[in-house]
Design an enzyme around this catalytic site. Structure first.
Site, mmCIF file in Angstrom:
data_model
loop_
_atom_site.group_PDB
_atom_site.id
_atom_site.type_symbol
_atom_site.label_atom_id
_atom_site.label_comp_id
_atom_site.label_asym_id
_atom_site.label_seq_id
_atom_site.Cartn_x
_atom_site.Cartn_y
_atom_site.Cartn_z
ATOM 1 N N HIS A 201 32.122 39.581 38.975
ATOM 2 C CA HIS A 201 33.617 39.681 38.229
ATOM 3 C C HIS A 201 33.424 39.177 37.097
ATOM 4 O O HIS A 201 32.092 38.747 36.330
ATOM 5 C CB HIS A 201 34.279 38.427 39.052
ATOM 6 N N HIS B 61 38.013 37.575 43.837
ATOM 7 C CA HIS B 61 38.336 37.896 42.727
ATOM 8 C C HIS B 61 37.306 38.951 42.308
ATOM 9 O O HIS B 61 36.283 38.952 42.278
ATOM 10 C CB HIS B 61 38.366 36.841 41.637
ATOM 11 N N HIS C 85 33.571 34.347 30.944
ATOM 12 C CA HIS C 85 32.112 34.451 31.691
ATOM 13 C C HIS C 85 32.086 35.912 32.556
ATOM 14 O O HIS C 85 33.090 36.381 32.727
ATOM 15 C CB HIS C 85 31.702 33.298 32.654
ATOM 16 N N HIS D 110 33.458 25.623 43.407
ATOM 17 C CA HIS D 110 34.664 26.119 42.735
ATOM 18 C C HIS D 110 35.623 25.646 44.094
ATOM 19 O O HIS D 110 35.564 26.027 45.338
ATOM 20 C CB HIS D 110 35.008 27.501 42.628
ATOM 21 N N TYR E 54 26.757 27.629 35.937
ATOM 22 C CA TYR E 54 26.976 28.493 34.693
ATOM 23 C C TYR E 54 26.192 28.433 33.554
ATOM 24 O O TYR E 54 25.656 27.150 33.340
ATOM 25 C CB TYR E 54 28.487 27.920 34.042
ATOM 26 N N GLU F 151 27.550 33.594 34.969
ATOM 27 C CA GLU F 151 27.573 32.783 36.344
ATOM 28 C C GLU F 151 26.815 33.295 37.331
ATOM 29 O O GLU F 151 26.683 34.607 37.385
ATOM 30 C CB GLU F 151 28.965 32.615 36.729
#
Lengths: 306, 92
Positions: free
Chosen positions: A152, A199, A213, A245, A254, A264
């Site tokens: 993503h 996502h 990112h 998260h 990260y 990431e």
């Protein structure tokens, strides 16, 4: 795929100002395979990706994202989407066949946050080393972090609300999560999926046309830890050490590529389905949403953008 | 080894080390983000001294800023003692 004809996030083209160092990093530290190169670009795929490439590095005098592209099921779906995107009012152009190595024709358009997005269906198929008949779970000879795939991207821009409307109403994405101002008036963050993943693309409010990112998928929490080990061993700048998260429930580390583009290594994250509600985070809880243990943001995470 | 003064603090840095790495290793707090020349968070102004810079993003540090003696700490190597000013809004 949510019945919109858009299969998945297919590729992303990054600008890098130090191509040589960047190629070495994406090949040996991230662990992608170089599949082609031309005058200004180098093409990569992850070991578990079937198509010719998912990441392109473009030689530039700056850093950032040239475009992110989604793969569409077929030409009929692509034509329908092209019509709907033009109706919405996006500036749209066609990228002709073979403009980039191994790619067919694509449509390219600018979304309200100023980023360029492409849709395509034709790309050369390379397959994976384990094959598709009675495959072993992973191939020998993996290098570095060796993620399964490009997962993503999080992009930064001002008009998150209109961009969300474009992705949901025109492209048929589902919004899995959103971050709202405490009064509920403003959309500050938006997480969007065209698959069952938490996502495929996400937006956060800030200066237009910036990259926050690019996420690569690894299997699990231990692989996130191991990714961090590999990064430290290679003296890569790690911004956020392994944590979880709140948003997506994913596990994360990260870090930055040699041109300052944030990367990431992302694991897990829930599956979502068309009938699941959109999860809401309020701005006062954004710290826990982003970094569930620390429960507050760090300055660079907001400000270091390319 | 050169002496680097940055506002009211100072640290030492050799000509083969970048200013950000040297500051961090000596616990001198300076602003930074990607530490790779891409984001511009470690932009500061050189008041006196000579230095060289490695490759960086022209969006993070424009040519005009460069002519104005602004640098990125993460991509700058000293060639003499340096006197540096943190950007006003970044002073901690």
């Amino acid at each position: 795929m949510n019945g919109n004809g858009i299969l998945r996030a297919g590729r992303l083209e990054l600008r890098v100002f130090d191509l040589e160092k960047s190629v070495d990093y994406y090949k040996n530290v991230i662990g992608l395979d170089v599949t082609a190169q031309d005058e200004n670009r180098v093409y990569f795929k992850a070991w578990d990706e079937f198509d010719h490439h998912s990441l392109i590095l473009q030689k530039s005098d700056s850093a950032g994202m040239d475009h992110m592209a989604f793969k569409v099921a077929d030409h009929a779906a692509l034509e329908l989407l092209e019509y709907k995107i033009e109706q919405f009012g996006c500036k749209l152009s066609r990228i002709s066949n073979r403009t980039r190595v191994a790619e067919g024709e694509a449509i390219r358009f600018q979304i309200p946050t100023g980023h360029y997005v492409e849709l395509y269906t034709d790309i050369e198929h390379l397959g994976i080393a384990t094959g598709s008949v009675n495959p072993d779970p992973w191939p020998d000879g993996l290098r570095g972090i060796a993620p399964h795939r490009l997962d993503h991207a999080l992009l930064v821009g001002d008009d998150v609300k209109t961009t969300t409307r474009f992705f949901t109403e025109i492209l048929g994405f589902k919004q899995s999560e959103k971050i709202l101002s405490v009064d509920g008036e403003q959309m500050i963050g938006s997480f969007l999926t065209t698959t069952n993943k938490a996502h495929d693309i996400a937006f956060i409010k800030g200066p237009d046309a910036k990259l926050h990112h690019v996420g690569f998928y690894v299997d699990n929490w231990y692989e996130v830890l191991k990714a961090a080990d590999i990064l430290s061993k290679n003296k890569v700048e790690v911004e956020i050490t392994p944590t979880r998260h709140g948003i997506t429930r994913g596990q994360t580390v990260y870090f930055f590529d040699p041109s300052g583009n944030r990367n990431e290594a992302f694991a897990s994250g829930y599956m979502t389905y068309a009938d699941f509600p959109t999860i809401t985070w309020t701005e006062d809880q954004i710290g826990a949403g982003i970094f569930y243990h620390r429960r507050e943001l760090v300055e660079s995470f907001n400000l270091a953008l390319t | 080894m050169f002496r680097i003064s940055i506002n009211d603090k100072s640290f030492s840095c050799s000509e083969d080390n970048n200013l950000l790495k040297a500051a961090r290793s000596q616990m001198v707090k300076v602003p930074y983000g990607c530490a790779s020349g891409g984001c511009g968070m470690c932009k500061v102004k050189v008041l006196h001294g000579d230095y060289r810079m490695d490759m960086y993003s022209k969006q993070a540090l424009t040519n005009q800023e460069r002519e104005n003696q602004q640098i990125l700490l993460c991509k700058t190597y000293p060639l003499s003692h340096l006197e540096i000013n943190l950007m006003k809004e970044r002073v901690k």
